[in-house]
Design an enzyme around this catalytic site. Structure first.
Site, short mmCIF file in Angstrom:
data_model
loop_
_atom_site.label_atom_id
_atom_site.label_comp_id
_atom_site.label_asym_id
_atom_site.label_seq_id
_atom_site.Cartn_x
_atom_site.Cartn_y
_atom_site.Cartn_z
CG ASP A 40 -3.25 3.91 4.05
OD1 ASP A 40 -4.28 3.76 4.72
OD2 ASP A 40 -3.01 3.26 3.00
CE LYS B 127 -8.69 -2.93 3.76
NZ LYS B 127 -8.05 -2.02 2.82
CD1 TRP C 122 -2.19 -2.23 1.68
CD2 TRP C 122 -3.02 -1.13 -0.09
NE1 TRP C 122 -3.23 -2.97 1.16
CE2 TRP C 122 -3.76 -2.32 0.07
CE3 TRP C 122 -3.35 -0.29 -1.15
CZ2 TRP C 122 -4.80 -2.70 -0.77
CZ3 TRP C 122 -4.40 -0.65 -1.99
CH2 TRP C 122 -5.12 -1.83 -1.80
C1 LIG Z 1 -7.44 -1.61 1.72
C2 LIG Z 1 -6.36 -0.63 1.80
C3 LIG Z 1 -6.25 0.46 0.91
C4 LIG Z 1 -7.17 0.64 -0.27
O1 LIG Z 1 -8.44 0.98 0.09
P1 LIG Z 1 -9.57 1.28 -0.98
O2 LIG Z 1 -10.64 1.85 -0.14
O3 LIG Z 1 -9.92 -0.03 -1.60
O4 LIG Z 1 -9.04 2.23 -1.98
C5 LIG Z 1 -5.24 1.37 1.12
N1 LIG Z 1 -4.38 1.24 2.13
C6 LIG Z 1 -4.44 0.21 2.99
C7 LIG Z 1 -3.45 0.10 4.10
C8 LIG Z 1 -5.43 -0.75 2.85
O5 LIG Z 1 -5.49 -1.78 3.72
#
Ligand SMILES: *Cc1c(COP(=O)(O)O)cnc(C)c1O
Length: 367
Positions: free
Chosen positions: A178, A202, A108
């Site tokens: 993030d 999540k 990511w």
């Molecule tokens: C799932 C995830 C993303 C992407 O998320 P989307 O909402 O599908 O764009 C980005 N960063 C991390 C750490 C993730 O787990």
């Protein structure tokens, strides 16, 4: 509440979208058609009307309360997923003649760095390639270049199963994180960050929204001349309601936050995360090599427990059998293979015990 205990629930180890608190799903279903006696659904409500706005204001206040967010931060939602932020962040904050520091710790943060490169200059302050993204820098010793526009990190690498155990101190360089996959799973000192964001699917709700927390002075220093939607200033000046917000997802977040509060807040979530992940790491560590964790133990994720068996055949066998036992989502990400158990906030501890028992039994039969 009806329905809560009557449904035989699967054990949901999906990495995202992922398990939600069953109490929240029940409450949503009970209020889906007629929202608290108001004669319409939240799905049908205008985002310019009281019913939505009351709920929205409560949600923002709850986020501030639960995460203990100081006043000098803006809080709002956007659609477009966490992935949209990979470009919005450099568009807004990467200085035209400057550069940004990225810690590339896996899938990511790697994607974020790669998008930023299309917009400006990126310096990899850490490159996990040589360790196959199984490790991270020591947060206490890790420093960005003092001239960087910001330092970007991914708090928890969902695919690789590694997590920053603490965050680097960056002085005057804004730290941008993030937190998609460990959002609201432990207390965080917000004032150490310029920006925190994450997709909600999540730990915080269903898919469909990204939550952003940005310090006002960073916002004020953003680049100008951006298209309206891509400019963070547009959204904060309209309280996050510049365009139609993801109404349904925000309602779900509200209910999940209520659930987090009832369950001990972020300290409670952290305690649960530590105990659930330890149960799994203990089985792995005590399996005499039957199960193997590929990651540096100092950076083991409390959210996504990645592990391997001796052969792919054995891994596939374990996954196929687990489905018959009602356990979903144990297959590792397609880019890395192996197995992965995601044990987000809402996953009941009993489900982890069931998995642990099954893993021990599987080893007894195949080991
Ligand atoms: C799932 C995830 C993303 C992407 O998320 P989307 O909402 O599908 O764009 C980005 N960063 C991390 C750490 C993730 O787990």
């Amino acid at each position: 509440m009806k329905g809560r205990c009557e449904v035989e629930r699967k054990k949901i180890f999906f990495a995202g979208p992922s398990v939600m608190p069953v109490e929240v799903l029940t409450e949503m279903s009970e209020n889906l058609v007629d929202y608290h006696g108001q004669g319409l659904s939240m799905l049908e409500a205008s985002h310019r009307g009281g019913m939505f706005e009351d709920m929205y204001d409560e949600t923002l206040a709850l986020i501030r309360q639960v995460m203990d967010i100081p006043d000098e931060y803006e809080v709002f939602f956007l659609g477009g997923g966490a992935t949209l932020q990979f470009s919005m962040i450099p568009l807004n904050f990467l200085k035209k003649d400057g550069f940004a520091d990225y810690a590339d710790t896996g899938t990511w943060s790697g994607k974020a760095a790669s998008d930023a490169k299309t917009i400006g200059t990126v310096r990899l302050a850490y490159d996990g390639a040589s360790s196959h993204y199984t490790s991270m820098p020591d947060p206490a010793a890790f420093k960005p270049d003092s001239a960087a526009s910001y330092l970007y990190i991914c708090s928890n690498e969902t695919v690789g199963g590694i997590e920053w155990p603490a965050y680097p101190e960056t002085g005057n360089v804004p730290l941008i994180a993030d937190m998609s996959s460990d959002f609201f799973s432990r207390p965080v000192r917000v004032k150490d960050f310029g920006m925190i964001y994450g997709g909600i699917q999540k730990n915080l709700g269903p898919a469909g929204a990204t939550l952003l927390i940005i310090r006002k002075d960073l916002l004020e220093s953003r680049n100008s001349g951006l298209p309206t939607y891509l400019d963070y200033g547009t959204h904060v000046s309209q309280k996050g309601l510049y365009n139609t917000p993801p109404v349904f997802a925000i309602w779900a977040v509200k209910l999940v936050l209520d659930w987090i509060v009832r369950n001990g807040g972020l300290a409670g979530m952290d305690e649960k995360a530590r105990s659930k992940s330890s149960l799994l790491y203990d089985v792995i560590d005590n399996s005499g090599g039957f199960y193997r964790s590929p990651v540096d133990r100092r950076f083991r994720s409390r959210m996504n427990i990645v592990f391997r068996l001796a052969t792919e055949e054995l891994e596939n066998e374990l996954i196929a059998e687990s489905k018959k036992l009602g356990m979903l989502g144990l297959k590792g990400h397609r880019s890395v293979g192996g197995l992965r158990a995601s044990v987000y906030n809402a996953l009941p501890e009993a489900d982890v015990h069931a998995l642990v028992d099954y893993m021990r039994d599987f080893q007894a039969r195949k080991g």
